[in-house]
Design a protein around this motif. Sequence first.
Motif, mmCIF file in Angstrom:
data_model
loop_
_atom_site.group_PDB
_atom_site.id
_atom_site.type_symbol
_atom_site.label_atom_id
_atom_site.label_comp_id
_atom_site.label_asym_id
_atom_site.label_seq_id
_atom_site.Cartn_x
_atom_site.Cartn_y
_atom_site.Cartn_z
ATOM 1 N N GLN A 1 6.034 -73.767 -24.768
ATOM 2 C CA GLN A 1 5.055 -74.415 -25.474
ATOM 3 C C GLN A 1 4.168 -73.457 -26.259
ATOM 4 O OE1 GLN A 1 2.046 -75.955 -22.786
ATOM 5 N NE2 GLN A 1 0.543 -76.222 -24.477
ATOM 6 N N PHE B 1 3.074 -70.439 -24.230
ATOM 7 C CA PHE B 1 3.104 -70.671 -22.690
ATOM 8 C C PHE B 1 4.534 -70.736 -22.415
ATOM 9 C CE2 PHE B 1 -0.984 -72.550 -23.395
ATOM 10 C CZ PHE B 1 -1.855 -71.477 -22.714
ATOM 11 N N ALA C 1 5.880 -80.378 -21.725
ATOM 12 C CA ALA C 1 6.920 -79.219 -21.559
ATOM 13 C C ALA C 1 7.243 -79.051 -19.955
ATOM 14 C CB ALA C 1 5.876 -77.701 -21.626
ATOM 15 N N ASN C 2 6.339 -79.335 -19.099
ATOM 16 C CA ASN C 2 6.524 -79.620 -17.642
ATOM 17 C C ASN C 2 7.808 -80.573 -17.363
ATOM 18 O OD1 ASN C 2 6.137 -79.234 -14.802
ATOM 19 N ND2 ASN C 2 5.244 -81.247 -14.890
ATOM 20 N N SER D 1 1.467 -79.434 -22.487
ATOM 21 C CA SER D 1 1.866 -78.950 -21.038
ATOM 22 C C SER D 1 2.392 -79.620 -20.135
ATOM 23 C CB SER D 1 0.919 -78.043 -20.585
ATOM 24 O OG SER D 1 -0.138 -78.624 -19.938
ATOM 25 N N SER E 1 1.959 -77.406 -29.708
ATOM 26 C CA SER E 1 0.630 -78.275 -29.475
ATOM 27 C C SER E 1 -0.336 -78.051 -30.501
ATOM 28 C CB SER E 1 -0.145 -77.355 -28.335
ATOM 29 O OG SER E 1 0.773 -76.784 -27.204
ATOM 30 N N LEU F 1 1.166 -72.293 -16.247
ATOM 31 C CA LEU F 1 1.396 -71.801 -17.371
ATOM 32 C C LEU F 1 1.190 -70.391 -17.639
ATOM 33 C CD1 LEU F 1 -0.358 -74.373 -19.742
ATOM 34 C CD2 LEU F 1 2.245 -74.447 -19.184
ATOM 35 N N VAL G 1 6.848 -72.382 -18.802
ATOM 36 C CA VAL G 1 6.314 -73.401 -17.723
ATOM 37 C C VAL G 1 6.780 -73.009 -16.499
ATOM 38 C CG1 VAL G 1 6.608 -75.753 -17.334
ATOM 39 C CG2 VAL G 1 6.370 -74.972 -19.593
ATOM 40 N N TYR H 1 -3.406 -80.233 -25.943
ATOM 41 C CA TYR H 1 -2.854 -79.012 -25.676
ATOM 42 C C TYR H 1 -2.243 -79.401 -23.997
ATOM 43 C CZ TYR H 1 -4.660 -75.839 -28.967
ATOM 44 O OH TYR H 1 -4.973 -75.493 -30.386
ATOM 45 N N THR H 2 -3.329 -80.359 -23.278
ATOM 46 C CA THR H 2 -2.752 -80.578 -21.995
ATOM 47 C C THR H 2 -1.847 -81.554 -22.062
ATOM 48 O OG1 THR H 2 -4.450 -82.280 -22.175
ATOM 49 C CG2 THR H 2 -5.140 -80.456 -20.581
#
Length: 429
Positions: free
Chosen positions: A35, A383, A23-24, A20, A55, A396, A385, A16-17
């Motif tokens: 995400q 999420f 996604a960032n 993100s 994710s 998020l 971003v 998951y990290t």
Amino acid sequence: MTRAGKLSLGCIADDYTGASDLANTLTRAGLRTVQTIGVPADDLALPEVDAVVVSLKSRSIEAGLAVTRSRAAEAWLRGRGAKHILFKICSTFDSTDAGNIGPVMDALRADSRDAIVLVTPAFPETGRTVYQGNLFVGSVPLNESPLKDHPLNPMHDSNLVRVLARQSTTKVGLVDLATLSRGADAVRAKLAELTQSGIGATIVDAVFDRDLETIGQVALDHRLSVGASGIGLGLARALVAASKAKPDSADAMLATPVGGPAACLAGSCSQATLRQIANAEKVMPVLHLDPEQVVAGKDETQRALAWARDRLGAGPILIASSSTPDQVAAVQSRHGRDAAGHAIEQAMADIADGLVQSGVHRLVVAGGETSGAVVDRLRIPGFLVGAEIAAGVPVLRAVGAGRGEMVLALKSGNFGGPEFFSDALVLMP
Ligand SMILES: Nc1ncnc2c1ncn2[C@@H]1O[C@H](COP(=O)(O)OP(=O)(O)O)[C@@H](O)[C@H]1O
Ligand SMILES: O=C(O)[C@@H](O)C(=O)COP(=O)(O)O
């Protein structure tokens, strides 16, 4: 869902990290990105986007299960029109000889019918570069970096051609920096040569962002690529340049304050996180969990929640299980690596749940597996971003969650500056 009703890019992230982080990167490069946690349910309302990052929590599970889940995500993304799929792995190539990068890549490659897959974990912005197939973390080879002590997947070989070959059923080649520096057509010619000799996947060197732009251009000739946020950057820039997606900026709604108490949870044992926790001690109350008590199933979770409730009204707090490599090794030798990791992750999820029930709607989590356990427990489906806190770590905003407005930051263990926790909270009003 997208301008043309089709996704420009579909992504499957193995934690998951990492999702993100990607996604960032895609958002900053101009792709409207969402995400999702797992494969989205049909009734999940998603905004119009260019890219979806699904994710998964598939980095450290059994390889066959990782393949099944990745293929389900692939089917969903292809069903939304994604011509190209990026399988997002960690920039430090976190895996073991049993997988899961090789097995998932092999399965997705078979589905995509690509003759060869480009693979690079390079992400220069965070110090991950690849030269002659060797991964460097900052100035040292992977096997000399703190990743040699990772609790779940210690990395002892920096030569990724060898690492991937041990995990994959295909032969693995190398596109070196010299070839890359001659441009996209030189890379295409090298790929044709590798394919001729029966090679089905290739590590690609990359040291600078311009290398990733070349890789992104060439990768779009194919239906699948494998890598970290760096190749995401290359793909996004190539898509924007080809006008398949228009540069876009973050939504104003993302900046709307959520308010109320804030909390941080750390389950990462990386050197970066240990330092960030030490610095947080100067500005907020910090509770160090006793890992032995957690694994033994004692009342450590309740003790932590009672401690937190007494302090939340006065400002942010941090609860950490994180320990030094020696302490981690001691806990693992008594209880086993997976059992210890799992018990601590579940305790973190219990604590997150209790904190949210106590009114916390601003939550920072350090650690990929830890974040996975927490987000699953909070049943957050996806999420949007927001602002970038540090390279690879955005704010998020939860979408479709049943517990009201919520902002989170999911930090990869290795990412963020020394004051990460306070930096994050400033951007999460
Ligand atoms: N004190 C500890 N002893 C042993 N394992 C721990 C301890 N604290 C956390 N862990 C486990 O270590 C793993 C850390 O992985 P993760 O959360 O992905 O962090 P990172 O992002 O640094 O890889 C998790 O499974 C977590 O439960
Ligand atoms: O690519 C990266 O380094 C990150 O996006 C990532 O995947 C980090 O994983 P964790 O360290 O397990 O959070």
